[in-house]
Design an enzyme around this catalytic site. Structure first.
Site, PDB file in Angstrom:
ATOM      1  N   LYS A   1     -45.749-102.508  11.375  1.00 30.78           N
ATOM      2  CA  LYS A   1     -46.391-102.541  12.694  1.00 30.78           C
ATOM      3  C   LYS A   1     -45.373-102.697  13.815  1.00 30.78           C
ATOM      4  O   LYS A   1     -44.376-103.420  13.673  1.00 30.78           O
ATOM      5  CB  LYS A   1     -47.398-103.709  12.767  1.00 30.78           C
TER       6      LYS A   1
ATOM      7  N   ASP B   1     -48.538-104.378   3.137  1.00 36.60           N
ATOM      8  CA  ASP B   1     -48.758-104.487   4.580  1.00 36.60           C
ATOM      9  C   ASP B   1     -47.810-105.515   5.173  1.00 36.60           C
ATOM     10  O   ASP B   1     -47.937-106.710   4.927  1.00 36.60           O
ATOM     11  CB  ASP B   1     -50.210-104.918   4.853  1.00 36.60           C
TER      12      ASP B   1
ATOM     13  N   TYR C   1     -43.341-110.016  11.306  1.00 38.53           N
ATOM     14  CA  TYR C   1     -43.378-110.958  10.171  1.00 38.53           C
ATOM     15  C   TYR C   1     -41.975-111.375   9.729  1.00 38.53           C
ATOM     16  O   TYR C   1     -41.832-112.337   8.967  1.00 38.53           O
ATOM     17  CB  TYR C   1     -44.115-110.375   8.963  1.00 38.53           C
TER      18      TYR C   1
END
Ligand code: NAP
Length: 282
Positions: free
Chosen positions: A73, A43, A48
């Site tokens: 994401k 994930d 990030y």
């Protein structure tokens, strides 16, 4: 590893590995160690800043692509959201070195959510995102998105840990076919989670750590968990949770730890909305 079947038939591991706050220069090693420990669900997120490192670890692992489940994401996009969503997706795909994403999540319920979702629906129809979902959607926003669009999110990834359990919300999501995924399953250690007396006492009965009790509690509820660690021994500990089961009494005792509120971001706080929505990810 146990799997769950999402609302579009895609199979997803019930337990995976999260890489939030792992610096890019440590991420390749961490993901390499996680894959060696047996994790197959990874994930990450554009926000990030470590998608490239995740991609390198995946490539160098030699593990067949079909055995891996990669989530990334979409950050809040400027208008026009449709164009910018596709562009952001392509950047993530390139950084990860992949030709498809298993689960693409809208990271925040902000900006032109509808434009972003329509673009994500297209990416799904084209087979580029095998499943699409959301993160950080509170019930009102989630139901509105479901009622006014074609594809029901496969997953909602939300803050969920012993101090913020979201059981009523899980029931509502289940009614709508949305799978509950936990972020911050350990509350990042807040509230002294790792030395919590109740969780430690329960763990003693099975010779398991607090971390293992928490992950067992989540997965036993059918909640997908993605613990983060940079330490190989903890990665091994955190995946070793399928050889014991908590009793109904222990599940009920853990339920008493719920405070019903966030320990992190309040998505209804105007200052937080302002901060999150103005953050830009390149
Ligand atoms: P977390 O998994 O709740 O906690 C991570 C912390 O626990 C780290 O400090 C880690 O330290 C420590 N830890 C891990 N295993 C341990 C063990 N067995 N014993 C003791 N300490 C242990 O935090 P998180 O990273 O915030 O959440 C997990 C994942 O959820 C993220 O990585 C990310 O993928 C996702 N997430 C998503 C959102 C979103 O908005 N969608 C937000 C936050 C997180 P060490 O690394 O030193 O082991």
């Amino acid at each position: 590893m146990q799997h769950v079947t999402l609302n579009n038939g895609v199979r997803m591991p019930l337990l995976g590995f999260g890489v939030y706050q792992i610096p890019p220069d440590q991420t390749e090693q961490a993901v390499t160690d996680a894959l060696a420990a047996g994790y197959r669900l990874l994930d990450t997120a554009a926000a990030y800043g470590n998608e490239e490192a995740v991609g390198r670890a995946v490539k160098n692992s030699g593990i067949p692509r079909e055995e891996l489940f990669v989530t990334t994401k979409l950050w809040v996009q400027d208008a026009p959201a449709e164009d910018n969503t596709r562009r952001a997706f392509e950047i993530s795909l390139t950084k990860l070195g992949l030709d498809h994403i298993d689960l693409y999540l809208m990271h925040q319920p902000f900006g032109d959510v509808y434009g972003q979702w329509r673009a994500m629906e297209d990416l799904h129809r084209e087979g580029l995102a095998k499943a699409i979902g959301v993160a950080n959607f509170y019930p009102d926003r989630l139901i509105d998105l479901i009622l006014n669009n074609k594809i029901v999110p496969a997953v909602n990834q939300i803050e969920t840990h012993p101090f913020f359990q979201r059981t009523d919300y899980q029931d509502l999501m289940r009614e709508h076919g949305v799978r509950h995924q936990s972020w911050g399953g350990f509350a990042e250690g807040k509230n002294d989670l790792f030395t919590n007396p109740l969780l430690a006492e329960i763990g003693k009965e099975y010779d398991k750590s607090v971390a293992q009790v928490v992950l067992r509690w989540l997965t036993q509820r059918g909640v997908i968990a993605i613990p983060k660690s940079v330490r190989a021994e903890r990665m091994a500990e955190n995946i070793d949770v399928f050889d014991f089961a908590l009793t109904d009494e222990q599940m009920a005792a853990i339920a008493t730890l719920d405070t019903g509120g966030t320990l992190f971001f309040d998505h209804h706080d105007p200052a937080m909305v302002d901060w999150l929505a103005k953050r830009r990810v390149g």
